[in-house]
Write a protein that holds these residues in place. Sequence first.
Motif, short mmCIF file in Angstrom:
data_model
loop_
_atom_site.label_atom_id
_atom_site.label_comp_id
_atom_site.label_asym_id
_atom_site.label_seq_id
_atom_site.Cartn_x
_atom_site.Cartn_y
_atom_site.Cartn_z
N UNK A 212 -37.65 -27.26 32.35
CA UNK A 212 -37.43 -25.81 32.42
C UNK A 212 -36.07 -25.50 31.82
N UNK A 213 -36.03 -24.45 31.04
CA UNK A 213 -34.80 -24.11 30.35
C UNK A 213 -33.78 -23.54 31.34
N UNK A 214 -32.57 -24.03 31.23
CA UNK A 214 -31.50 -23.49 32.06
C UNK A 214 -31.16 -22.08 31.56
N UNK A 215 -31.37 -21.05 32.42
CA UNK A 215 -31.19 -19.68 31.93
C UNK A 215 -29.75 -19.35 31.59
N UNK A 216 -28.82 -20.19 32.05
CA UNK A 216 -27.41 -19.90 31.76
C UNK A 216 -27.00 -20.41 30.38
N UNK A 217 -27.83 -21.31 29.82
CA UNK A 217 -27.48 -21.84 28.51
C UNK A 217 -27.70 -20.79 27.43
N UNK A 218 -26.85 -20.87 26.45
CA UNK A 218 -26.96 -19.97 25.29
C UNK A 218 -28.28 -20.25 24.57
N UNK A 219 -28.99 -19.22 24.19
CA UNK A 219 -30.19 -19.41 23.37
C UNK A 219 -29.74 -19.79 21.96
N UNK A 220 -30.33 -20.87 21.44
CA UNK A 220 -29.90 -21.38 20.15
C UNK A 220 -30.13 -20.33 19.05
N UNK A 221 -29.12 -20.17 18.22
CA UNK A 221 -29.27 -19.24 17.09
C UNK A 221 -30.35 -19.78 16.18
N UNK A 222 -31.28 -18.91 15.73
CA UNK A 222 -32.35 -19.44 14.87
C UNK A 222 -31.81 -19.94 13.53
N UNK A 223 -31.66 -21.23 13.40
CA UNK A 223 -31.29 -21.83 12.12
C UNK A 223 -32.57 -22.24 11.42
N UNK A 224 -32.54 -22.23 10.13
CA UNK A 224 -33.72 -22.62 9.36
C UNK A 224 -33.38 -23.80 8.46
N UNK A 225 -34.37 -24.63 8.18
CA UNK A 225 -34.14 -25.65 7.14
C UNK A 225 -33.94 -24.95 5.80
N UNK A 226 -33.40 -25.67 4.81
CA UNK A 226 -33.12 -25.01 3.52
C UNK A 226 -34.35 -24.31 2.96
N UNK A 227 -34.15 -23.09 2.51
CA UNK A 227 -35.27 -22.25 2.08
C UNK A 227 -35.44 -22.20 0.57
N UNK A 228 -34.36 -22.53 -0.16
CA UNK A 228 -34.41 -22.36 -1.61
C UNK A 228 -35.41 -23.30 -2.28
N UNK B 117 -36.57 -17.15 18.20
CA UNK B 117 -37.23 -18.02 17.23
C UNK B 117 -36.81 -19.49 17.32
N UNK B 118 -35.69 -19.77 17.95
CA UNK B 118 -35.23 -21.17 18.03
C UNK B 118 -34.98 -21.57 19.47
N UNK B 119 -35.73 -20.96 20.38
CA UNK B 119 -35.45 -21.12 21.80
C UNK B 119 -36.06 -22.41 22.36
N UNK B 120 -35.73 -23.53 21.76
CA UNK B 120 -36.15 -24.81 22.32
C UNK B 120 -37.61 -25.13 22.13
N UNK B 121 -38.11 -26.01 22.98
CA UNK B 121 -39.47 -26.54 22.83
C UNK B 121 -40.50 -25.42 22.85
N UNK B 122 -40.29 -24.41 23.69
CA UNK B 122 -41.27 -23.33 23.81
C UNK B 122 -40.70 -22.04 23.25
N UNK B 123 -40.25 -22.09 22.02
CA UNK B 123 -39.68 -20.89 21.41
C UNK B 123 -40.78 -19.92 21.02
N UNK B 124 -40.37 -18.68 20.73
CA UNK B 124 -41.31 -17.74 20.11
C UNK B 124 -41.71 -18.34 18.78
#
Lengths: 421, 391
Positions: free
Chosen positions: A10-26, A299-306
């Motif tokens: 279960x995600x710790x609600x106090x932890x910062x939600x990871x900023x959605x980083x993406x792999x290189x798109x170019x 979008x990057x919210x861990x195992x069960x992200x949007x």
Amino acid sequence: MSETPGRPKRKNPLLRTRVPLLPPRGRSRVALGLTAAAALGRFELQVCPECGTVQYPPREACHRCLSLDLVWQAQSGEGELISETVLHHSHDLYFRDRMPWRLGMVRLDCGPTLLAHLHCGVAVAPCRVRIVARLDKAGQAALIAVSGRFDICEGAAEMADDIHLREMTCDPRCRKVLVTDGKTALGQALTRAFVAAGADIVWAGCAEPWKRSAGLEEVERLEAVTVVPLDVTNGDSVKSLGAALGAKVDILINNAEVHRPYGIAARYGTEAARSEMDVNYLGLLRLAQEFGPVMRARGADGYSSATAWVNLLSVYALSSFPTHGTYSASKAAAYSLAQCLRAEMQSAGVRVVNVFPGPLDDEWNQELPPPKMSAQALAKAIVKGLQDGVEDLFPGEVAQEWLARWLEDPKILERELAIGR
Amino acid sequence: MERRRAGYEDVVVAVPVSIPYVRYSTRGAHWFVARALRALLEGSGLGKADLEGLCLSSFTLAPDTAVGVTQHLGLSLRWLDHIPMGGASAIVALRRALRAVASGDAAIVACVAADTNHVDTFRATLGSFSQFARDAVYPYGSGGPNASFAFLTAYYMRVFGARREDFGKLCIAQRENALRYAHALFKMPLTIQEYLNARPIAEPLRLFDCVMPCAGAEAFLVMSRARAQDLGVSFANVLATIERHNSFPEDPIQMRGGWLLDREELFAQAGVVRRDIDFLQTYDDYPVISAMQMEDLGFCGKGEAPQFIREHSLTTDGTFPVNTSGGQLSVGQAGAAGGFLGMTEAIRQVTGAAQGTAVANARIGLVSGFGMINYDRGLCCGAAILAGPKA
Ligand SMILES: [Zn+2]
């Protein structure tokens, strides 16, 4: 590397939600051919019709004979893993967050050597593997080597248990799903299919919750299912559900639709067309405005992200089926808006999946001959499309045939449809 | 008909210049080019106007090329070249400059490799390194050559039975050499335990298998023998050179390089045999590629480099001195200057200017270049045999 799939913590609600980083798109334009195929769940490479060379990475010309007329052709992906590494360091921020990461060099039986992600089920090099193409979190094609032993399933189950590669698909397992219309036969089938696929919660939208159908009441008895009030034609209804659920929905299935037969001449007035547009087009717009921003943020919210937004469109969105002309127009409008939504969601790594079924076996297609798709078959295809990481889904034979005809020549398809074929 | 290339009898290389490396710099690449040019002028007694040609290599000049550098540094030239070939740059620059001088197109050519290294330079360069890297490597998290060399190393170890200890021996010998080289960024000895237990980067590669990017410059001059004598500078003769690009494209993974195609011609043109070679400068961004150069240049057979390494001592006082200044693995990799490091060191060796790293009685040395992991393998290979006045 290969963490067992068990339940995520279960995600710790106090932890910062990871900023959605993406792999290189170019990518170069020529390399986008790989992405175009992967969006349909296919693995295609450039083939030279003159000398038969299959090549990778994609090029502007055949590297053997310099022919410029290259075609993209489906490949089996069979090959040998000839070498591998485990990265412990990356200069890319997305991968840096996800170390260690296993990569391999695969020599395809058809010639080229590919760099590919390695699924955790792949044995130590050298060994036989199969390459599949998936869309990565940036929406671009990525090649994945899976164990050659998996020959039945197209990646679904095997992909699901790899914690890293889970990001390249949208598996409903351990995720929370909203089905915008749970009342219809398709809505009920979808709700059941997502429960069966391991979703934690399925919210089934119902425009008039006081008027439940027998089918919906039966579905509601499933433990994971909750019926929620949702009328996509009503801005306030969408807004209040968005406020209540928006931050929890991982997969949104927009299946609410209105379908009335006839084109222009056979039905005078705009009432039917207006209600089609109100649900099929404006309904999507209302949902996108209330649920889109908050899903993007997760979008990057861990195992069960949007992870995904699914739109039920129609093959008629590609080219009008004149006897269902106003419906076709509303689906074409929704398709266009869905492309806009896709562009906006892409920067967050949330995939917009468009589903283009042929005629469904429902009351509005009674005059059409079979094959028509059952609600159960379509629901299953949608779940599998999410597990496979497909972006454009053409479920069933009719849809596949339309797609082939449309890809071959949209003008010919238009003429054929005008005379009712 | 047997092909015979013209030799380099009347042209020489002189004034090897190494600008001290720094891990990071806030300066631009042009600053390092300027500093190298200034050192060339000071070392030769020439004036700026005497430079007729420039052959430049750099990854961090963007948006400039060598063209922008002429105006930036006020150089009016009659001959200009830009060599974007990374680790093969020195060999290729040398070849171009030798012909330019021999033909009379330019009397004196400065060959310069210079790169800066800002805190984010390396990452920024990776994303735009090549079309194939952008399309088929970078999206897999393996920005940079680490993963590519990890694949080669893993494959090489599996197929030829090389052990980590073999690569370790080479790295440790180079570190020992580096302790005698003033400009090396690594100043501490390396033990086999430290090498084997270093943190993993891309398995089987660990920290000391990988070069450290830094900023710096290397340069030398090419001119006629008569001019060099006139100036009173020490110079080295170039006995032979070769270059190849994209050799063996059908190999599933790179296990050999273009040297293999031309090595007999190289030694024949030089008129020497392997045992005449007093030291070898390989392009050494990872030890496996040094092993491959020992094999493909014919010092041992394919797959025999591990045994060759076990049998020899590789330090400057050893039976087979390799990378006498410490190589990039111990000096640092200053971008394209990494491709020049072996060349400037070789010129110093054969002209008796190597000071602390001098190989006793070094007369003839072989410099090898290897560069540009465009996708899955290095595409540019080259080599040159240099001889001092005593040879
Ligand atoms: Zn061809």
